[in-house]
Design a protein around this motif. Structure first.
Motif, PDB file in Angstrom:
ATOM      1  N   GLY A   1       0.723  -1.329  -0.032  1.00  0.00           N
ATOM      2  CA  GLY A   1      -0.214   0.079   0.038  1.00  0.00           C
ATOM      3  C   GLY A   1       0.672   1.353  -0.112  1.00  0.00           C
ATOM      4  N   GLU A   2       0.187   2.072  -0.669  1.00  0.00           N
ATOM      5  CA  GLU A   2       1.269   3.924  -0.906  1.00  0.00           C
ATOM      6  C   GLU A   2       1.207   4.096   0.493  1.00  0.00           C
ATOM      7  OE1 GLU A   2       1.778   6.227  -2.911  1.00  0.00           O
ATOM      8  OE2 GLU A   2       0.876   3.962  -4.516  1.00  0.00           O
ATOM      9  N   VAL A   3       2.912   4.053   1.141  1.00  0.00           N
ATOM     10  CA  VAL A   3       3.456   4.507   2.173  1.00  0.00           C
ATOM     11  C   VAL A   3       4.409   6.011   1.030  1.00  0.00           C
ATOM     12  CG1 VAL A   3       4.908   4.565   4.035  1.00  0.00           C
ATOM     13  CG2 VAL A   3       3.659   2.781   3.515  1.00  0.00           C
ATOM     14  N   PHE A   4       5.255   5.252   0.287  1.00  0.00           N
ATOM     15  CA  PHE A   4       6.479   5.734   0.124  1.00  0.00           C
ATOM     16  C   PHE A   4       6.167   7.344  -1.209  1.00  0.00           C
ATOM     17  CE2 PHE A   4       8.469   3.339   2.377  1.00  0.00           C
ATOM     18  CZ  PHE A   4       8.609   3.317   3.623  1.00  0.00           C
ATOM     19  N   PRO A   5       6.090   8.050  -1.456  1.00  0.00           N
ATOM     20  CA  PRO A   5       6.474   8.891  -2.386  1.00  0.00           C
ATOM     21  C   PRO A   5       7.728   8.691  -3.322  1.00  0.00           C
ATOM     22  CG  PRO A   5       6.822  10.164  -0.476  1.00  0.00           C
ATOM     23  CD  PRO A   5       6.648   9.058   0.280  1.00  0.00           C
ATOM     24  N   GLU A   6       7.557   8.597  -4.699  1.00  0.00           N
ATOM     25  CA  GLU A   6       8.900   8.486  -5.485  1.00  0.00           C
ATOM     26  C   GLU A   6       9.763   9.342  -5.653  1.00  0.00           C
ATOM     27  OE1 GLU A   6       8.726   6.394  -8.904  1.00  0.00           O
ATOM     28  OE2 GLU A   6       6.485   4.984  -8.265  1.00  0.00           O
ATOM     29  N   PRO A   7      11.062   9.545  -4.462  1.00  0.00           N
ATOM     30  CA  PRO A   7      11.600  11.245  -5.194  1.00  0.00           C
ATOM     31  C   PRO A   7      11.972  11.155  -6.134  1.00  0.00           C
ATOM     32  CG  PRO A   7      12.817   9.261  -3.899  1.00  0.00           C
ATOM     33  CD  PRO A   7      11.376   8.578  -4.276  1.00  0.00           C
ATOM     34  N   ALA A   8      11.721  12.611  -7.226  1.00  0.00           N
ATOM     35  CA  ALA A   8      11.806  13.007  -8.397  1.00  0.00           C
ATOM     36  C   ALA A   8      13.369  13.558  -8.091  1.00  0.00           C
ATOM     37  CB  ALA A   8      10.802  13.670  -8.350  1.00  0.00           C
ATOM     38  N   ALA A   9      14.529  13.746  -9.334  1.00  0.00           N
ATOM     39  CA  ALA A   9      15.288  14.278  -9.455  1.00  0.00           C
ATOM     40  C   ALA A   9      15.904  15.392  -9.433  1.00  0.00           C
ATOM     41  CB  ALA A   9      16.213  13.227 -10.580  1.00  0.00           C
ATOM     42  N   LEU A  10      16.143  16.199  -8.380  1.00  0.00           N
ATOM     43  CA  LEU A  10      16.133  17.669  -8.910  1.00  0.00           C
ATOM     44  C   LEU A  10      17.502  17.833  -9.364  1.00  0.00           C
ATOM     45  CD1 LEU A  10      14.936  20.188  -8.173  1.00  0.00           C
ATOM     46  CD2 LEU A  10      16.597  20.283  -5.984  1.00  0.00           C
ATOM     47  N   LEU A  11      18.107  17.648 -11.114  1.00  0.00           N
ATOM     48  CA  LEU A  11      19.486  17.811 -11.902  1.00  0.00           C
ATOM     49  C   LEU A  11      19.417  19.598 -11.389  1.00  0.00           C
ATOM     50  CD1 LEU A  11      18.823  17.171 -14.839  1.00  0.00           C
ATOM     51  CD2 LEU A  11      20.656  15.996 -13.317  1.00  0.00           C
ATOM     52  N   THR A  12      21.405  18.715 -10.671  1.00  0.00           N
ATOM     53  CA  THR A  12      22.360  19.500 -10.073  1.00  0.00           C
ATOM     54  C   THR A  12      23.231  20.064 -11.594  1.00  0.00           C
ATOM     55  OG1 THR A  12      22.752  18.734  -8.804  1.00  0.00           O
ATOM     56  CG2 THR A  12      20.844  20.131  -8.180  1.00  0.00           C
TER      57      THR A  12
ATOM     58  N   MET B   1       8.463   5.025   9.497  1.00  0.00           N
ATOM     59  CA  MET B   1       7.924   3.930  10.676  1.00  0.00           C
ATOM     60  C   MET B   1       6.930   2.918  10.797  1.00  0.00           C
ATOM     61  SD  MET B   1      10.453   3.265   9.151  1.00  0.00           S
ATOM     62  CE  MET B   1      11.148   1.134   9.625  1.00  0.00           C
ATOM     63  N   ASP B   2       6.475   4.310  11.136  1.00  0.00           N
ATOM     64  CA  ASP B   2       4.747   4.518  12.366  1.00  0.00           C
ATOM     65  C   ASP B   2       3.658   3.472  10.914  1.00  0.00           C
ATOM     66  OD1 ASP B   2       5.449   4.705  14.571  1.00  0.00           O
ATOM     67  OD2 ASP B   2       4.511   6.230  14.884  1.00  0.00           O
ATOM     68  N   ASP B   3       3.949   4.926   9.958  1.00  0.00           N
ATOM     69  CA  ASP B   3       2.870   4.394   8.921  1.00  0.00           C
ATOM     70  C   ASP B   3       3.679   2.891   7.882  1.00  0.00           C
ATOM     71  OD1 ASP B   3       2.202   6.632   9.047  1.00  0.00           O
ATOM     72  OD2 ASP B   3       3.405   8.078   7.963  1.00  0.00           O
ATOM     73  N   ALA B   4       4.539   2.824   7.616  1.00  0.00           N
ATOM     74  CA  ALA B   4       5.598   1.603   6.757  1.00  0.00           C
ATOM     75  C   ALA B   4       4.874   0.433   7.868  1.00  0.00           C
ATOM     76  CB  ALA B   4       7.248   1.568   6.637  1.00  0.00           C
ATOM     77  N   ARG B   5       5.363   0.539   9.238  1.00  0.00           N
ATOM     78  CA  ARG B   5       5.112  -0.654   9.804  1.00  0.00           C
ATOM     79  C   ARG B   5       3.745  -1.251  10.492  1.00  0.00           C
ATOM     80  NH1 ARG B   5       9.394   0.245  13.843  1.00  0.00           N
ATOM     81  NH2 ARG B   5       7.745   1.726  14.385  1.00  0.00           N
ATOM     82  N   ALA B   6       2.214  -0.320   9.670  1.00  0.00           N
ATOM     83  CA  ALA B   6       1.183  -0.480   9.884  1.00  0.00           C
ATOM     84  C   ALA B   6       0.988  -1.136   8.315  1.00  0.00           C
ATOM     85  CB  ALA B   6       0.007   1.067  10.054  1.00  0.00           C
ATOM     86  N   ALA B   7       1.511  -0.588   7.784  1.00  0.00           N
ATOM     87  CA  ALA B   7       1.175  -1.209   5.531  1.00  0.00           C
ATOM     88  C   ALA B   7       1.815  -2.357   5.717  1.00  0.00           C
ATOM     89  CB  ALA B   7       2.113  -0.446   4.581  1.00  0.00           C
ATOM     90  N   LEU B   8       3.387  -2.943   6.838  1.00  0.00           N
ATOM     91  CA  LEU B   8       3.615  -4.413   6.170  1.00  0.00           C
ATOM     92  C   LEU B   8       2.740  -5.108   7.713  1.00  0.00           C
ATOM     93  CD1 LEU B   8       7.575  -3.809   7.174  1.00  0.00           C
ATOM     94  CD2 LEU B   8       6.415  -4.906   5.504  1.00  0.00           C
ATOM     95  N   LYS B   9       1.970  -4.674   8.442  1.00  0.00           N
ATOM     96  CA  LYS B   9       1.258  -5.269   9.617  1.00  0.00           C
ATOM     97  C   LYS B   9       2.352  -6.316  10.621  1.00  0.00           C
ATOM     98  CE  LYS B   9      -2.679  -5.764   6.337  1.00  0.00           C
ATOM     99  NZ  LYS B   9      -2.347  -5.179   5.374  1.00  0.00           N
ATOM    100  N   VAL B  10       3.459  -5.547  10.373  1.00  0.00           N
ATOM    101  CA  VAL B  10       4.434  -6.569  11.383  1.00  0.00           C
ATOM    102  C   VAL B  10       5.500  -5.466  12.533  1.00  0.00           C
ATOM    103  CG1 VAL B  10       5.193  -8.319  10.178  1.00  0.00           C
ATOM    104  CG2 VAL B  10       6.637  -5.819   9.822  1.00  0.00           C
TER     105      VAL B  10
END
Ligand code: SF4
Length: 327
Positions: free
Chosen positions: A172-183, A318-327
């Motif tokens: 389930g959606e927890v993490f946004p996919e980070p975009a490249a900020l070209l420098t 990590m609270d969000d990630a653990r909730a999604a993982l159910k562990v």
């Protein structure tokens, strides 16, 4: 993408040189004005290659963070922290390592390249193969929206995005996919003409004093096809001139080009102009660095405070990630 957050880290290799300044620090200074920035000392990353000799890592962090602070990376504006002080990086690394196919890591171009180049070290370790997973954890544990990268680092960020996508797909959606900020990362050459690097012994350090800077600049390689002042030279073939473009203003550079091509300006005088411009530009930073270095415990305090702030955000993730993982 809901936040304005940027994450960027640097492996502690000690005092920073001009390549770090023009390649990373100057970008960080721009970024901290416009984004919520998390800047970290990536000491766990150092272990991927330096696991056998860890003595110098703490000193390296100290020197590196002093450079950051002296150059204006501001703990009031940015979260400045140490990776190993925020255990959620390791926790997420473990979880992500469960879902990351080994084939993704083996195809990482840096993996083979570094194994071939760093022949004095045994890099056939689990941790070295898995460092892109740790890198992904460093970024997504803050749900960063963007990551500043040079063109050559885009493949690394792509692995991070793939790992985030895989987690989201599985749990389930927890993490946004980070975009490249070209420098922009200009290639800064060392005094011998190779890429500036501490390990090549060709670096001009941000903390070198004026005398050391002059000595290094005067030993820089110039146009090797110009043995004498009476011979016309070509700035485009000259290693020193690559730094003129960073420190000497456009009018003066035009004069230098004319004097060099017309065989009126000698390399010694030309490099004196560069050395003076560099010393003048870096003087305020160097004074500030000396002042900061005299405050015992300053770096430790900044990192402790920053790490506390970073941990608040990382814990939430990590609270969000653990909730999604159910562990
Ligand atoms: Fe380089 Fe200056 Fe010498 Fe020309 S005069 S070769 S630009 S150092």
């Amino acid at each position: 993408m809901s936040n304005n957050r940027i994450v960027s880290g640097m492996r502690p290799t000690g005092k920073l040189h001009l390549g770090h300044y023009h390649g990373v620090l100057s970008n960080w200074m721009d970024l901290q004005r416009n984004f919520e920035c998390f800047f970290f000392a990536a000491d766990w990353h150092s272990l991927t290659t330096e696991y056998a000799s860890t003595d110098g890592i703490q000193d390296s962090i100290n020197e590196m963070v002093l450079d950051w602070l002296a150059f204006g990376i501001d703990p009031e504006q940015s979260v400045i922290f140490k990776q190993s002080r925020v255990p959620q990086h390791a926790e997420l690394n473990l979880i992500l390592s469960m879902i990351t196919p080994v084939s993704w890591l083996e195809r990482n171009p840096t993996y083979k390249e570094m194994q071939e180049n760093l022949t004095t070290k045994d890099l056939s370790t689990f941790g070295f193969l898995g460092y892109p997973v740790l890198m992904a954890s460093d970024i997504i544990v803050y749900k960063a929206a963007r990551v500043p990268v040079g063109q050559d680092q885009i493949p690394h960020l792509e692995i991070t995005r793939e790992i985030a996508r895989r987690f989201n797909y599985l749990y389930g959606e927890v993490f946004p996919e980070p975009a490249a900020l070209l420098t922009e990362t200009p290639k800064v050459l060392g005094i011998d003409g190779r890429k500036m690097s501490k390990s090549y012994g060709n670096a001009i350090f941000l903390s070198d004093d004026a005398e050391e800077t002059r000595k290094k600049v005067m030993s820089m390689v110039t146009d090797t096809l110009r043995p004498f002042k009476r011979d016309p030279g070509e700035p485009d073939r000259c290693v020193a001139f690559t730094l003129h473009s960073l420190y000497v203003d456009a009018d003066k550079r035009a004069e230098i080009v004319e004097g060099c091509r017309g065989a009126q300006l000698g390399c010694v005088d030309c490099k004196k102009i560069l050395a003076q411009a560099m010393v003048d530009t870096l003087a305020p930073f160097r004074e500030k660095r000396v002042e900061l270095a005299e405050k015992p415990g300053l770096v430790e305090e900044v990192l402790a405070e920053g790490s506390r702030k970073a941990e608040v955000v990382a814990k939430q993730t990590m609270d969000d990630a653990r909730a999604a993982l159910k562990v």
